[in-house]
Design an enzyme around this catalytic site. Structure first.
Site, PDB file in Angstrom:
ATOM      1  N   HIS A  43       7.506  -7.354  -2.227  1.00  0.00           N
ATOM      2  CA  HIS A  43       7.044  -6.762  -0.668  1.00  0.00           C
ATOM      3  C   HIS A  43       8.002  -7.476   0.301  1.00  0.00           C
ATOM      4  O   HIS A  43       7.679  -7.563   1.363  1.00  0.00           O
ATOM      5  CB  HIS A  43       5.525  -7.164  -0.318  1.00  0.00           C
ATOM      6  CG  HIS A  43       4.559  -6.287  -1.008  1.00  0.00           C
ATOM      7  ND1 HIS A  43       4.604  -5.020  -1.370  1.00  0.00           N
ATOM      8  CD2 HIS A  43       3.351  -6.587  -1.501  1.00  0.00           C
ATOM      9  CE1 HIS A  43       3.616  -4.322  -1.927  1.00  0.00           C
ATOM     10  NE2 HIS A  43       2.752  -5.365  -2.153  1.00  0.00           N
TER      11      HIS A  43
ATOM     12  N   GLY B 192       2.216   2.449  -2.941  1.00  0.00           N
ATOM     13  CA  GLY B 192       2.211   3.032  -4.061  1.00  0.00           C
ATOM     14  C   GLY B 192       3.202   2.043  -5.235  1.00  0.00           C
ATOM     15  O   GLY B 192       3.578   2.324  -6.253  1.00  0.00           O
TER      16      GLY B 192
ATOM     17  N   ARG C 117       6.191   5.094   1.970  1.00  0.00           N
ATOM     18  CA  ARG C 117       4.982   6.130   2.263  1.00  0.00           C
ATOM     19  C   ARG C 117       4.625   6.496   3.644  1.00  0.00           C
ATOM     20  O   ARG C 117       4.921   5.386   4.740  1.00  0.00           O
ATOM     21  CB  ARG C 117       3.847   5.469   1.575  1.00  0.00           C
ATOM     22  CG  ARG C 117       2.539   6.463   1.581  1.00  0.00           C
ATOM     23  CD  ARG C 117       1.240   5.454   0.939  1.00  0.00           C
ATOM     24  NE  ARG C 117      -0.051   6.441   0.634  1.00  0.00           N
ATOM     25  CZ  ARG C 117      -0.893   6.095   0.181  1.00  0.00           C
ATOM     26  NH1 ARG C 117      -1.232   4.849   0.055  1.00  0.00           N
ATOM     27  NH2 ARG C 117      -1.984   7.075  -0.009  1.00  0.00           N
TER      28      ARG C 117
ATOM     29  N   SER D  55      -4.719   2.486   4.044  1.00  0.00           N
ATOM     30  CA  SER D  55      -5.094   1.843   2.690  1.00  0.00           C
ATOM     31  C   SER D  55      -5.114   0.453   2.566  1.00  0.00           C
ATOM     32  O   SER D  55      -5.843  -0.246   2.073  1.00  0.00           O
ATOM     33  CB  SER D  55      -3.759   2.425   1.584  1.00  0.00           C
ATOM     34  OG  SER D  55      -3.943   1.810   0.491  1.00  0.00           O
TER      35      SER D  55
ATOM     36  N   ARG E 272      -7.714   3.597  -4.927  1.00  0.00           N
ATOM     37  CA  ARG E 272      -8.677   3.980  -4.078  1.00  0.00           C
ATOM     38  C   ARG E 272      -8.942   5.330  -4.079  1.00  0.00           C
ATOM     39  O   ARG E 272      -9.963   6.076  -4.827  1.00  0.00           O
ATOM     40  CB  ARG E 272      -8.492   3.586  -2.637  1.00  0.00           C
ATOM     41  CG  ARG E 272      -9.776   3.630  -1.996  1.00  0.00           C
ATOM     42  CD  ARG E 272      -9.269   3.198  -0.196  1.00  0.00           C
ATOM     43  NE  ARG E 272      -8.261   4.073   0.120  1.00  0.00           N
ATOM     44  CZ  ARG E 272      -8.276   4.943   1.030  1.00  0.00           C
ATOM     45  NH1 ARG E 272      -9.498   5.445   1.279  1.00  0.00           N
ATOM     46  NH2 ARG E 272      -7.191   5.744   1.375  1.00  0.00           N
ATOM     47  N   LYS E 273      -7.974   6.305  -3.389  1.00  0.00           N
ATOM     48  CA  LYS E 273      -8.016   7.766  -3.611  1.00  0.00           C
ATOM     49  C   LYS E 273      -6.724   8.469  -4.184  1.00  0.00           C
ATOM     50  O   LYS E 273      -6.910   9.495  -4.722  1.00  0.00           O
ATOM     51  CB  LYS E 273      -8.104   8.298  -1.885  1.00  0.00           C
ATOM     52  CG  LYS E 273      -9.470   8.287  -1.550  1.00  0.00           C
ATOM     53  CD  LYS E 273      -9.821   9.113  -0.334  1.00  0.00           C
ATOM     54  CE  LYS E 273     -11.258   9.302   0.283  1.00  0.00           C
ATOM     55  NZ  LYS E 273     -11.183   9.870   1.526  1.00  0.00           N
TER      56      LYS E 273
ATOM     57  N   LYS F  75       0.763  -1.000  -0.001  1.00  0.00           N
ATOM     58  CA  LYS F  75       0.137   0.094  -0.009  1.00  0.00           C
ATOM     59  C   LYS F  75       0.955   1.418  -0.041  1.00  0.00           C
ATOM     60  O   LYS F  75       0.343   2.369   0.461  1.00  0.00           O
ATOM     61  CB  LYS F  75      -0.997  -0.008   1.048  1.00  0.00           C
ATOM     62  CG  LYS F  75      -1.757  -1.141   1.562  1.00  0.00           C
ATOM     63  CD  LYS F  75      -2.300  -1.963   0.134  1.00  0.00           C
ATOM     64  CE  LYS F  75      -3.165  -1.386  -0.753  1.00  0.00           C
ATOM     65  NZ  LYS F  75      -3.379  -2.297  -1.910  1.00  0.00           N
TER      66      LYS F  75
HETATM   67  P1  A3P Z   1      -4.931   4.742  -1.408  1.00  0.00           P
HETATM   68  O1  A3P Z   1      -5.649   3.564  -0.671  1.00  0.00           O
HETATM   69  O2  A3P Z   1      -4.641   5.638  -0.320  1.00  0.00           O
HETATM   70  O3  A3P Z   1      -5.609   5.517  -2.499  1.00  0.00           O
HETATM   71  P2  A3P Z   1      -0.239  -0.496  -3.452  1.00  0.00           P
HETATM   72  O4  A3P Z   1       0.035  -0.393  -5.019  1.00  0.00           O
HETATM   73  O5  A3P Z   1       1.381  -0.454  -2.802  1.00  0.00           O
HETATM   74  O6  A3P Z   1      -1.026  -1.306  -3.119  1.00  0.00           O
HETATM   75  O7  A3P Z   1      -0.631   1.071  -3.054  1.00  0.00           O
HETATM   76  C1  A3P Z   1      -1.822   1.403  -3.309  1.00  0.00           C
HETATM   77  C2  A3P Z   1      -1.953   2.958  -2.923  1.00  0.00           C
HETATM   78  O8  A3P Z   1      -1.450   3.536  -3.889  1.00  0.00           O
HETATM   79  C3  A3P Z   1      -3.486   3.350  -3.188  1.00  0.00           C
HETATM   80  O9  A3P Z   1      -3.612   4.344  -2.013  1.00  0.00           O
HETATM   81  C4  A3P Z   1      -3.828   3.517  -4.337  1.00  0.00           C
HETATM   82  O10 A3P Z   1      -4.756   4.505  -4.615  1.00  0.00           O
HETATM   83  C5  A3P Z   1      -2.383   4.316  -4.677  1.00  0.00           C
HETATM   84  N1  A3P Z   1      -2.034   4.656  -6.167  1.00  0.00           N
HETATM   85  C6  A3P Z   1      -1.889   3.775  -7.140  1.00  0.00           C
HETATM   86  N2  A3P Z   1      -1.779   4.141  -8.167  1.00  0.00           N
HETATM   87  C7  A3P Z   1      -1.592   5.738  -8.097  1.00  0.00           C
HETATM   88  C8  A3P Z   1      -1.249   6.843  -8.943  1.00  0.00           C
HETATM   89  N3  A3P Z   1      -1.188   6.656 -10.211  1.00  0.00           N
HETATM   90  N4  A3P Z   1      -1.244   7.914  -8.437  1.00  0.00           N
HETATM   91  C9  A3P Z   1      -1.411   7.933  -6.919  1.00  0.00           C
HETATM   92  N5  A3P Z   1      -1.872   6.856  -6.101  1.00  0.00           N
HETATM   93  C10 A3P Z   1      -1.774   5.889  -6.579  1.00  0.00           C
END
Ligand code: A3P
Length: 295
Positions: A107, A54, A129, A137, A256-257, A52
């Site tokens: 991971h 990015g 992060r 997240s 998600r956001k 989570k």
């Molecule tokens: P949120 O749940 O806070 O929105 P991972 O890929 O490690 O599982 O991380 C997921 C997080 O990265 C989620 O955060 C997701 O929305 C965010 N994310 C994925 N792609 C993104 C993008 N292009 N720009 C910004 N955030 C992004």
């Protein structure tokens, strides 16, 4: 090695392997033993994150940096086939026959990286992060994970996260493991917040680190394809291609956001203070700022 009993975490769908939790449905002890003996090449590039933080965003950027075919939109290969996970072989890929340079996502905590990783100075990009946003997240992510049988309350999930009973283990152990070994590695540390603040500069930073000199036009295309909005609607990048046996996308999505500081909408002052206290203690040996927003 046999799967350890998880007792109070039996319904979480996790496999505990050598001290770290994994998503049970997506890997096995046999596979984890196998990748421990994976032959590494100097040209391999690893994208490593705590969940989570990015990951799929960085997968998109890294694969676009390396593969102009995707830039032109002429190929139809999804993110996990472009930058496959080592510990979750969801695409049944034969890593040994992949052409170089091989890109990998992981991971894994440092101590579980394939043994041969230590014999090579391959490039590693570590994206991290603000752990409060990571935790939030992660909380939402469990809603779509089918192996996670019983949804926990936010309060319960905070306890799980702070005790490391989530896959990939305790956040601070992960960061510390990678950070304290950085002198032996060719590693770039970059934050999610930095990428949010200036995506273009982050793309350039990553491309320079992996020795790929991109012209302005190529950088523009990558930035465009890596924006939250575009990725959200890109079926090759948004992870909706994952198996419905493992994920329920009616309950949420990987994208998600995509913002910084959403934790402030969820954590109480008391929860936040307890969290600060614990992780500050755990990471006080490190010269990195632990709690950050955009500045
Ligand atoms: P949120 O749940 O806070 O929105 P991972 O890929 O490690 O599982 O991380 C997921 C997080 O990265 C989620 O955060 C997701 O929305 C965010 N994310 C994925 N792609 C993104 C993008 N292009 N720009 C910004 N955030 C992004």
């Amino acid at each position: 090695m046999s799967q350890e009993c998880l007792n109070d975490t039996d319904d979480l769908g996790m496999l505990k392997y050598k001290g770290t939790y994994f998503i049970n449905d997506l890997t096995s002890v046999e596979w984890l033993d196998f990748i421990d003996n994976l032959e590494i090449r100097d040209s391999d590039v690893f994208l490593v994150t705590y969940p989570k933080s990015g990951t799929i965003w960085s997968q998109q950027i890294l694969s676009l940096i390396f593969n102009e075919g995707h830039l032109r939109g002429t190929e139809s290969i999804d993110n996990i086939n472009r930058v496959p996970w080592i510990e979750y072989n969801m695409c049944n890929m034969d890593f040994d026959t992949r052409p170089s340079p091989r890109l990998f996502s992981s991971h894994l905590p440092y101590y579980l990286m394939p043994k041969d990783f230590r014999n090579h100075r391959c490039k590693t990009i570590y994206v991290y992060r603000n752990p409060k946003d990571v935790m939030l997240s992660f909380y939402h992510f469990h809603k779509i994970l089918k192996g996670f049988k019983k949804q926990r309350s936010w309060e319960e999930f905070i306890d799980m996260f702070m005790s490391g009973k989530v896959f990939a283990g305790l956040w601070s152990d992960h960061v510390r493991g990678w950070y304290t070994n950085k002198k032996d590695l060719d590693i770039l540390f970059i934050t999610y917040e930095e990428m949010i603040k200036d995506l273009r500069s982050s793309v350039i930073k990553i491309s320079r680190f992996v020795d790929k000199m991109l012209n302005d036009e190529t950088v523009d295309i990558i930035v465009e394809k890596a924006t939250f909005q575009n990725m959200r609607h890109d079926p090759l990048a948004n992870y909706t291609f994952l198996s419905p046996n493992n994920f329920d996308f009616n309950k949420g999505s990987f994208l998600r956001k995509g913002t910084v500081g959403d934790w402030k909408n969820m954590m109480t002052v008391a929860q936040s203070e307890k969290f600060d206290q614990m992780f500050q203690d755990k990471l006080k040996v490190l010269p990195i700022k632990i709690f950050w927003d955009i500045d």
